[in-house]
Design an enzyme around this catalytic site. Structure first.
Site, PDB file in Angstrom:
ATOM      1  N   TYR A  69       0.835  -1.319   0.039  1.00 52.32           N
ATOM      2  CA  TYR A  69       0.485   0.207  -0.325  1.00 52.32           C
ATOM      3  C   TYR A  69       1.220   1.239   0.319  1.00 52.32           C
ATOM      4  O   TYR A  69       1.630   1.524   1.029  1.00 52.32           O
ATOM      5  CB  TYR A  69      -0.535  -0.048   1.315  1.00 52.32           C
ATOM      6  CG  TYR A  69      -2.146  -0.891   1.207  1.00 52.32           C
ATOM      7  CD1 TYR A  69      -2.302  -1.812   0.105  1.00 52.32           C
ATOM      8  CD2 TYR A  69      -2.770  -0.468   2.780  1.00 52.32           C
ATOM      9  CE1 TYR A  69      -2.978  -2.727  -0.099  1.00 52.32           C
ATOM     10  CE2 TYR A  69      -3.454  -2.168   2.834  1.00 52.32           C
ATOM     11  CZ  TYR A  69      -4.054  -2.981   0.935  1.00 52.32           C
ATOM     12  OH  TYR A  69      -4.650  -3.559   1.803  1.00 52.32           O
ATOM     13  N   PHE A 217     -13.961  -3.346   0.327  1.00 53.03           N
ATOM     14  CA  PHE A 217     -14.446  -3.254  -0.712  1.00 53.03           C
ATOM     15  C   PHE A 217     -15.974  -3.045   0.157  1.00 53.03           C
ATOM     16  O   PHE A 217     -16.781  -3.216  -1.211  1.00 53.03           O
ATOM     17  CB  PHE A 217     -14.242  -3.523  -2.097  1.00 53.03           C
ATOM     18  CG  PHE A 217     -13.126  -3.868  -2.713  1.00 53.03           C
ATOM     19  CD1 PHE A 217     -12.074  -2.429  -2.061  1.00 53.03           C
ATOM     20  CD2 PHE A 217     -12.503  -4.546  -2.914  1.00 53.03           C
ATOM     21  CE1 PHE A 217     -10.667  -2.259  -2.482  1.00 53.03           C
ATOM     22  CE2 PHE A 217     -11.379  -3.984  -4.632  1.00 53.03           C
ATOM     23  CZ  PHE A 217     -10.486  -3.014  -3.376  1.00 53.03           C
ATOM     24  N   GLY A 221     -17.563  -0.651  -2.834  1.00 55.77           N
ATOM     25  CA  GLY A 221     -18.676  -1.463  -3.855  1.00 55.77           C
ATOM     26  C   GLY A 221     -17.751  -1.888  -4.950  1.00 55.77           C
ATOM     27  O   GLY A 221     -16.713  -1.876  -5.327  1.00 55.77           O
TER      28      GLY A 221
END
Length: 301
Positions: A69, A217, A221
């Site tokens: 990340y 998510f 989404g």
């Protein structure tokens, strides 16, 4: 909902092995920039640190991160280290290994099992820790995870890792991993607008076996790594209005209703959104509202 007075305690807790965490945690991916990973505008460093400190101030004690990340100027692990070290005794930091990204931000696929030690050591170095609380093996579409998970199990035996998890898996991978070492948590894509029978089965198996299920998510989404959803179904909006809440809070509340073993790790680079996400742990949907949302999900692909 009056978000400012709500802390992570409102959502209850779950135990990862011998580590107790709040059911609403924090996902660190969005700390590094506007579009996740190497793309988009790098985050403001002071703002990202403020987000982390706000989360902990609100009682969040479960942070999900990874050495991969990072954006052109920011590393999630380094931000966590700067904001929160020395770490509180009850803070659980989970990380993921398996995928490889070079410092130009390019993905290199799945590393060999013997390379996973270097992944773990890089997370240790960036976070400034002598062991990792929880490490997930992120499956990269390979048929078997046994060899890679076995390498992580060896690192657990060596004391570098306390607990093990797996990510992006099917039911057969859970059984495969459990034959090697205990699995305390599973991370899969899961949400109100995403329905996959194999993931639903993983959710069920985790509940039966006392394993945490940690959706990623859940708010974003279909936006996925690009960012949170910006449009919502009318049913979600209607339920949000009924509770004086936001649609993202409804999505999180629905996620938490899927079982006491389900943990949320919403991510954001906005301190105000941290407050809203934590407050979602206090949003109690009625059975009728859950039924309406379940019916909506049945239409999802």
């Amino acid at each position: 909902m009056t978000s400012e007075t709500i802390t992570a305690d409102a959502a209850g807790t779950w135990t990862l092995g011998d580590l107790t965490v709040g059911r609403v945690g924090f996902g660190a991916m969005r700390l590094t920039g506007s579009a996740a990973f190497h793309h988009g505008t790098p985050s403001d460093r002071d703002r990202s640190i403020a987000v982390l400190r706000k989360a902990v101030e609100l009682g969040v004690n479960h942070i999900d991160t990874a050495a991969f990340y990072f954006s052109s100027l920011r590393s999630a692990n380094e931000l966590i280290n700067s904001a929160l070290s020395p770490y509180a005794d009850d803070l659980v930091i989970a990380t993921k290994v398996g995928p490889f990204r070079n410092y130009a931000g390019e993905w290199g696929g799945l590393d060999r099992p013997e390379d996973l030690r270097a992944h773990v050591e890089e997370n240790l170095r960036q976070l400034g820790r002598d062991h990792l609380d929880l490490v997930y093996l992120r499956r990269m579409r390979q048929d078997s995870i046994a060899e890679h998970f076995g390498a992580l199990a060896d690192l657990r035996t060596a004391g570098l890792v306390r607990h093990l998890g797996i990510s992006d898996v099917e039911p057969r991978h859970l059984a495969e991993a459990q034959a090697i070492a205990p699995v305390v948590s599973v991370q899969n894509k899961y949400g109100l607008d995403f329905r996959e029978p194999e993931t639903d089965e993983v959710l069920r198996l985790c509940g039966e076996q006392g394993i945490a299920f940690v959706p990623f998510f859940a708010i974003a989404g279909d936006g996925g790594a690009r960012g949170a959803a910006t449009s919502y179904d009318a049913e979600v909006l209607a339920i949000a209005r009924a509770h004086g809440a936001g649609p993202a809070q409804v999505r999180l509340a629905w996620t938490l209703r899927q079982g006491p073993h389900v943990l949320a790790i919403p991510g954001t680079g906005n301190p105000d959104h941290v407050v809203e996400n934590v407050a979602a742990g206090a949003l109690r949907l009625t059975d009728e509202e859950v039924g309406r949302l379940n019916a909506l999900r049945q239409k999802a692909g």
